[in-house]
Design an enzyme around this catalytic site. Structure first.
Site: not given
Ligand code: AMP
Length: 281
Positions: A37, A149
Protein backbone atom coordinates in the site's frame (compact mmCIF):
# COMPACT_ATOMS: atom_id res chain seq x y z
CA UNK A 1 -3.35 14.86 8.15
CA UNK A 2 -7.06 15.36 7.97
CA UNK A 3 -9.29 12.44 9.00
CA UNK A 4 -12.58 12.43 7.11
CA UNK A 5 -15.41 10.16 8.15
CA UNK A 6 -18.44 11.46 6.25
CA UNK A 7 -19.14 11.42 2.53
CA UNK A 8 -20.30 15.03 2.48
CA UNK A 9 -17.10 16.21 4.19
CA UNK A 10 -15.04 14.19 1.69
CA UNK A 11 -16.89 15.81 -1.18
CA UNK A 12 -16.46 19.35 0.10
CA UNK A 13 -12.76 18.74 0.87
CA UNK A 14 -12.22 17.44 -2.69
CA UNK A 15 -14.12 20.37 -4.19
CA UNK A 16 -11.94 22.81 -2.25
CA UNK A 17 -8.76 21.18 -3.56
CA UNK A 18 -10.05 21.36 -7.11
CA UNK A 19 -11.05 24.99 -6.72
CA UNK A 20 -7.50 25.67 -5.52
CA UNK A 21 -6.27 24.10 -8.77
CA UNK A 22 -4.59 21.16 -7.03
CA UNK A 23 -4.12 17.71 -8.59
CA UNK A 24 -5.72 15.03 -6.43
CA UNK A 25 -4.03 11.62 -6.17
CA UNK A 26 -5.99 8.74 -4.66
CA UNK A 27 -5.12 5.31 -3.25
CA UNK A 28 -8.15 3.24 -2.19
CA UNK A 29 -7.44 0.44 0.30
CA UNK A 30 -9.12 -1.86 2.79
CA UNK A 31 -6.55 -0.98 5.43
CA UNK A 32 -4.22 -3.13 7.57
CA UNK A 33 -1.58 -1.35 5.55
CA UNK A 34 1.71 -2.84 4.45
CA UNK A 35 4.60 -1.85 2.20
CA UNK A 36 2.51 -2.71 -0.90
CA UNK A 37 0.00 0.00 0.00
CA UNK A 38 2.75 2.44 0.96
CA UNK A 39 4.47 1.96 -2.41
CA UNK A 40 1.25 3.03 -4.16
CA UNK A 41 1.06 6.10 -1.90
CA UNK A 42 4.61 7.06 -2.92
CA UNK A 43 3.67 6.81 -6.60
CA UNK A 44 0.59 9.00 -6.06
CA UNK A 45 2.52 11.43 -3.87
CA UNK A 46 5.00 12.05 -6.72
CA UNK A 47 2.33 12.77 -9.30
CA UNK A 48 -0.22 14.73 -7.29
CA UNK A 49 -0.41 17.83 -5.10
CA UNK A 50 -2.85 16.29 -2.65
CA UNK A 51 -2.84 12.66 -1.55
CA UNK A 52 -6.10 11.07 -0.42
CA UNK A 53 -6.13 7.50 0.93
CA UNK A 54 -9.32 5.65 1.75
CA UNK A 55 -9.65 2.79 4.19
CA UNK A 56 -12.90 0.93 3.79
CA UNK A 57 -13.50 -2.79 4.17
CA UNK A 58 -16.22 -2.93 1.57
CA UNK A 59 -18.91 -5.46 2.53
CA UNK A 60 -20.39 -5.69 -0.97
CA UNK A 61 -17.26 -7.26 -2.45
CA UNK A 62 -17.29 -10.16 0.02
CA UNK A 63 -19.46 -13.23 -0.59
CA UNK A 64 -21.69 -14.65 2.17
CA UNK A 65 -19.11 -17.26 3.25
CA UNK A 66 -16.05 -15.07 2.87
CA UNK A 67 -13.88 -13.31 5.42
CA UNK A 68 -15.53 -9.88 5.78
CA UNK A 69 -15.93 -10.22 9.56
CA UNK A 70 -12.45 -11.53 10.23
CA UNK A 71 -10.67 -9.26 7.70
CA UNK A 72 -7.81 -7.69 9.73
CA UNK A 73 -8.31 -4.11 10.90
CA UNK A 74 -6.06 -1.74 12.84
CA UNK A 75 -7.01 1.85 12.22
CA UNK A 76 -4.62 3.35 14.78
CA UNK A 77 -1.61 1.72 13.19
CA UNK A 78 -2.87 2.59 9.70
CA UNK A 79 -3.35 6.17 10.71
CA UNK A 80 0.29 6.44 11.82
CA UNK A 81 1.53 4.84 8.60
CA UNK A 82 -0.56 7.26 6.51
CA UNK A 83 0.76 10.18 8.50
CA UNK A 84 4.38 9.10 7.86
CA UNK A 85 3.61 8.53 4.18
CA UNK A 86 2.60 12.16 3.79
CA UNK A 87 -1.11 11.51 3.27
CA UNK A 88 -3.11 14.76 3.29
CA UNK A 89 -6.53 13.26 3.89
CA UNK A 90 -7.47 9.84 5.22
CA UNK A 91 -11.04 8.98 4.24
CA UNK A 92 -12.35 6.36 6.63
CA UNK A 93 -16.11 6.12 6.14
CA UNK A 94 -18.59 3.92 7.95
CA UNK A 95 -20.60 1.31 6.05
CA UNK A 96 -23.87 3.08 6.89
CA UNK A 97 -22.55 6.31 5.42
CA UNK A 98 -21.46 4.61 2.21
CA UNK A 99 -24.58 2.59 1.36
CA UNK A 100 -28.20 3.63 1.72
CA UNK A 101 -30.03 0.58 3.13
CA UNK A 102 -32.10 0.35 -0.07
CA UNK A 103 -29.25 0.96 -2.53
CA UNK A 104 -30.30 -0.49 -5.88
CA UNK A 105 -27.79 0.74 -8.45
CA UNK A 106 -24.57 -1.21 -9.05
CA UNK A 107 -21.78 -1.29 -11.63
CA UNK A 108 -21.43 -4.57 -13.54
CA UNK A 109 -18.76 -5.56 -16.03
CA UNK A 110 -19.56 -8.36 -18.43
CA UNK A 111 -16.27 -9.64 -19.80
CA UNK A 112 -12.98 -8.93 -18.01
CA UNK A 113 -14.54 -9.76 -14.63
CA UNK A 114 -16.10 -13.08 -15.57
CA UNK A 115 -13.21 -15.58 -15.33
CA UNK A 116 -10.45 -16.13 -12.74
CA UNK A 117 -11.48 -14.61 -9.38
CA UNK A 118 -14.87 -13.65 -10.85
CA UNK A 119 -15.68 -17.31 -11.46
CA UNK A 120 -15.14 -18.28 -7.82
CA UNK A 121 -16.44 -15.02 -6.32
CA UNK A 122 -19.57 -14.20 -8.34
CA UNK A 123 -20.53 -10.80 -6.87
CA UNK A 124 -16.97 -9.70 -6.06
CA UNK A 125 -16.21 -7.41 -8.99
CA UNK A 126 -19.67 -5.86 -8.94
CA UNK A 127 -18.92 -4.88 -5.35
CA UNK A 128 -15.44 -3.63 -6.26
CA UNK A 129 -16.59 -1.58 -9.24
CA UNK A 130 -19.53 -0.10 -7.40
CA UNK A 131 -17.44 1.02 -4.45
CA UNK A 132 -14.62 2.34 -6.65
CA UNK A 133 -17.13 4.29 -8.77
CA UNK A 134 -18.63 5.73 -5.59
CA UNK A 135 -15.19 6.60 -4.17
CA UNK A 136 -14.23 8.27 -7.46
CA UNK A 137 -17.39 10.41 -7.20
CA UNK A 138 -16.53 11.37 -3.63
CA UNK A 139 -12.79 12.00 -4.01
CA UNK A 140 -12.83 13.19 -7.67
CA UNK A 141 -9.20 12.15 -8.17
CA UNK A 142 -7.14 13.19 -11.19
CA UNK A 143 -5.06 10.05 -10.75
CA UNK A 144 -5.74 6.83 -8.85
CA UNK A 145 -3.11 4.18 -8.12
CA UNK A 146 -3.89 0.46 -7.92
CA UNK A 147 -1.59 -2.53 -7.37
CA UNK A 148 -0.65 -5.06 -10.02
CA UNK A 149 -1.08 -7.58 -7.20
CA UNK A 150 -4.83 -7.53 -7.96
CA UNK A 151 -4.29 -7.77 -11.71
CA UNK A 152 -7.88 -8.62 -12.61
CA UNK A 153 -9.23 -5.84 -10.40
CA UNK A 154 -6.88 -3.41 -12.15
CA UNK A 155 -8.06 -4.56 -15.59
CA UNK A 156 -11.72 -4.35 -14.59
CA UNK A 157 -11.28 -0.85 -13.19
CA UNK A 158 -9.49 0.28 -16.36
CA UNK A 159 -12.49 -1.00 -18.32
CA UNK A 160 -14.97 0.84 -16.13
CA UNK A 161 -13.01 4.08 -16.45
CA UNK A 162 -12.85 3.67 -20.22
CA UNK A 163 -16.42 2.55 -20.80
CA UNK A 164 -18.09 4.97 -18.35
CA UNK A 165 -15.79 7.93 -19.14
CA UNK A 166 -14.47 8.58 -15.65
CA UNK A 167 -12.02 11.48 -15.83
CA UNK A 168 -9.28 9.81 -13.88
CA UNK A 169 -5.92 8.40 -14.91
CA UNK A 170 -5.37 4.88 -13.61
CA UNK A 171 -1.78 4.08 -12.69
CA UNK A 172 -0.54 0.67 -11.59
CA UNK A 173 2.19 -0.11 -9.07
CA UNK A 174 4.31 -3.30 -9.17
CA UNK A 175 3.76 -6.14 -6.69
CA UNK A 176 5.72 -5.63 -3.48
CA UNK A 177 6.98 -8.90 -1.98
CA UNK A 178 8.42 -10.06 1.31
CA UNK A 179 12.17 -10.85 1.23
CA UNK A 180 11.34 -14.52 0.58
CA UNK A 181 9.07 -13.71 -2.40
CA UNK A 182 5.63 -13.98 -0.81
CA UNK A 183 3.41 -11.22 -2.23
CA UNK A 184 2.50 -8.82 0.56
CA UNK A 185 -1.15 -9.03 1.57
CA UNK A 186 -3.16 -7.99 4.59
CA UNK A 187 -4.35 -11.62 4.71
CA UNK A 188 -0.79 -12.97 5.21
CA UNK A 189 -1.32 -12.29 8.91
CA UNK A 190 -3.62 -15.34 9.00
CA UNK A 191 -0.89 -17.76 7.83
CA UNK A 192 0.79 -20.09 10.33
CA UNK A 193 4.54 -20.52 9.79
CA UNK A 194 3.96 -23.86 8.10
CA UNK A 195 1.27 -22.39 5.84
CA UNK A 196 3.58 -19.52 5.00
CA UNK A 197 6.26 -22.01 3.88
CA UNK A 198 3.71 -23.69 1.63
CA UNK A 199 2.48 -20.34 0.30
CA UNK A 200 6.01 -19.48 -0.89
CA UNK A 201 5.60 -22.10 -3.60
CA UNK A 202 2.99 -19.93 -5.30
CA UNK A 203 5.62 -17.36 -6.15
CA UNK A 204 8.16 -20.07 -6.93
CA UNK A 205 5.74 -21.62 -9.43
CA UNK A 206 5.33 -18.22 -11.13
CA UNK A 207 9.10 -17.79 -11.29
CA UNK A 208 9.39 -21.27 -12.74
CA UNK A 209 6.90 -20.25 -15.44
CA UNK A 210 8.98 -17.15 -16.16
CA UNK A 211 12.10 -19.32 -16.59
CA UNK A 212 10.28 -21.72 -18.91
CA UNK A 213 9.10 -18.79 -21.02
CA UNK A 214 12.61 -17.30 -21.08
CA UNK A 215 13.92 -20.68 -22.26
CA UNK A 216 11.54 -20.58 -25.22
CA UNK A 217 8.37 -22.35 -24.03
CA UNK A 218 5.32 -20.54 -25.38
CA UNK A 219 2.58 -23.15 -24.97
CA UNK A 220 0.36 -21.91 -22.14
CA UNK A 221 -0.94 -25.41 -21.39
CA UNK A 222 2.59 -26.75 -20.86
CA UNK A 223 3.50 -23.81 -18.63
CA UNK A 224 0.35 -24.29 -16.53
CA UNK A 225 0.99 -28.03 -16.23
CA UNK A 226 4.56 -27.44 -15.07
CA UNK A 227 3.31 -25.02 -12.41
CA UNK A 228 0.69 -27.48 -11.21
CA UNK A 229 3.28 -30.27 -10.99
CA UNK A 230 5.70 -28.09 -9.03
CA UNK A 231 2.96 -27.17 -6.56
CA UNK A 232 1.66 -30.73 -6.21
CA UNK A 233 5.17 -32.05 -5.51
CA UNK A 234 6.29 -29.38 -3.07
CA UNK A 235 3.24 -27.80 -1.50
CA UNK A 236 0.50 -30.33 -0.75
CA UNK A 237 -1.09 -27.76 1.59
CA UNK A 238 -1.79 -25.43 -1.33
CA UNK A 239 -5.32 -25.91 -2.63
CA UNK A 240 -5.29 -24.30 -6.08
CA UNK A 241 -8.42 -22.48 -7.21
CA UNK A 242 -7.05 -21.56 -10.63
CA UNK A 243 -3.93 -20.97 -12.67
CA UNK A 244 -4.57 -19.04 -15.88
CA UNK A 245 -2.41 -17.66 -18.64
CA UNK A 246 -4.31 -14.66 -19.96
CA UNK A 247 -4.11 -11.41 -21.87
CA UNK A 248 -3.31 -8.75 -19.24
CA UNK A 249 -5.96 -6.30 -20.45
CA UNK A 250 -8.89 -8.60 -21.22
CA UNK A 251 -8.16 -11.51 -18.86
CA UNK A 252 -9.04 -13.91 -21.68
CA UNK A 253 -7.00 -17.15 -21.90
CA UNK A 254 -4.19 -17.25 -24.44
CA UNK A 255 -2.89 -20.41 -26.13
CA UNK A 256 0.46 -18.98 -27.21
CA UNK A 257 2.22 -16.98 -24.54
CA UNK A 258 3.84 -13.70 -25.55
CA UNK A 259 5.82 -11.00 -23.75
CA UNK A 260 3.29 -9.18 -21.60
CA UNK A 261 1.00 -12.19 -21.07
CA UNK A 262 -0.15 -12.55 -17.48
CA UNK A 263 -0.10 -15.69 -15.38
CA UNK A 264 -2.51 -15.35 -12.50
CA UNK A 265 -3.36 -17.80 -9.75
CA UNK A 266 -5.51 -18.10 -6.67
CA UNK A 267 -5.19 -20.70 -3.95
CA UNK A 268 -6.30 -21.52 -0.47
CA UNK A 269 -3.60 -22.21 2.08
CA UNK A 270 -5.38 -23.41 5.21
CA UNK A 271 -8.35 -21.08 5.46
CA UNK A 272 -6.60 -18.17 3.77
CA UNK A 273 -7.24 -17.29 0.15
CA UNK A 274 -4.19 -15.88 -1.63
CA UNK A 275 -3.67 -14.50 -5.13
CA UNK A 276 -0.49 -13.77 -7.05
CA UNK A 277 0.58 -13.19 -10.64
CA UNK A 278 3.47 -12.41 -12.94
CA UNK A 279 3.79 -10.61 -16.25
CA UNK A 280 5.96 -12.63 -18.62
CA UNK A 281 8.99 -11.21 -20.34
P1 AMP B 1 -6.40 -3.93 -0.45
O1 AMP B 1 -6.24 -3.13 0.77
O2 AMP B 1 -5.91 -5.34 -0.35
O3 AMP B 1 -7.78 -3.82 -1.06
O4 AMP B 1 -5.43 -3.28 -1.53
C1 AMP B 1 -5.47 -1.91 -1.82
C2 AMP B 1 -4.56 -1.63 -2.98
O5 AMP B 1 -3.24 -2.06 -2.67
C3 AMP B 1 -4.97 -2.40 -4.25
O6 AMP B 1 -4.78 -1.58 -5.39
C4 AMP B 1 -4.02 -3.57 -4.26
O7 AMP B 1 -3.75 -4.09 -5.55
C5 AMP B 1 -2.77 -2.93 -3.68
N1 AMP B 1 -1.87 -3.94 -3.13
C6 AMP B 1 -2.18 -4.91 -2.22
N2 AMP B 1 -1.10 -5.68 -1.99
C7 AMP B 1 -0.09 -5.20 -2.76
C8 AMP B 1 1.28 -5.59 -2.98
N3 AMP B 1 1.82 -6.62 -2.35
N4 AMP B 1 2.00 -4.85 -3.85
C9 AMP B 1 1.45 -3.80 -4.50
N5 AMP B 1 0.19 -3.39 -4.33
C10 AMP B 1 -0.58 -4.08 -3.48
Amino acid sequence: MRIIRSVSEMQSYALQQRMDGLVIGFVPTMGFLHEGHLSLMRIAREKADVLVVSIFVNPTQFGPNEDFDRYPRDIERDRGLCESAGVDALFYPEVAGMYPPDASVFVDEDMVSQGLCGAGRPAHFRGVLTVVAKLFNMVTPDIAVFGQKDAQQLAVIRRMVRDLNFQVEIISGPIVREADGLAMSSRNTFLSSDEREQALWLHRSLENAQSLFAAGEDDSRKIEDAMRRLLAQNAPGVDLEYIAVVDAATMQPVGRVVCGSLIALAARVGSTRLIDNIILG
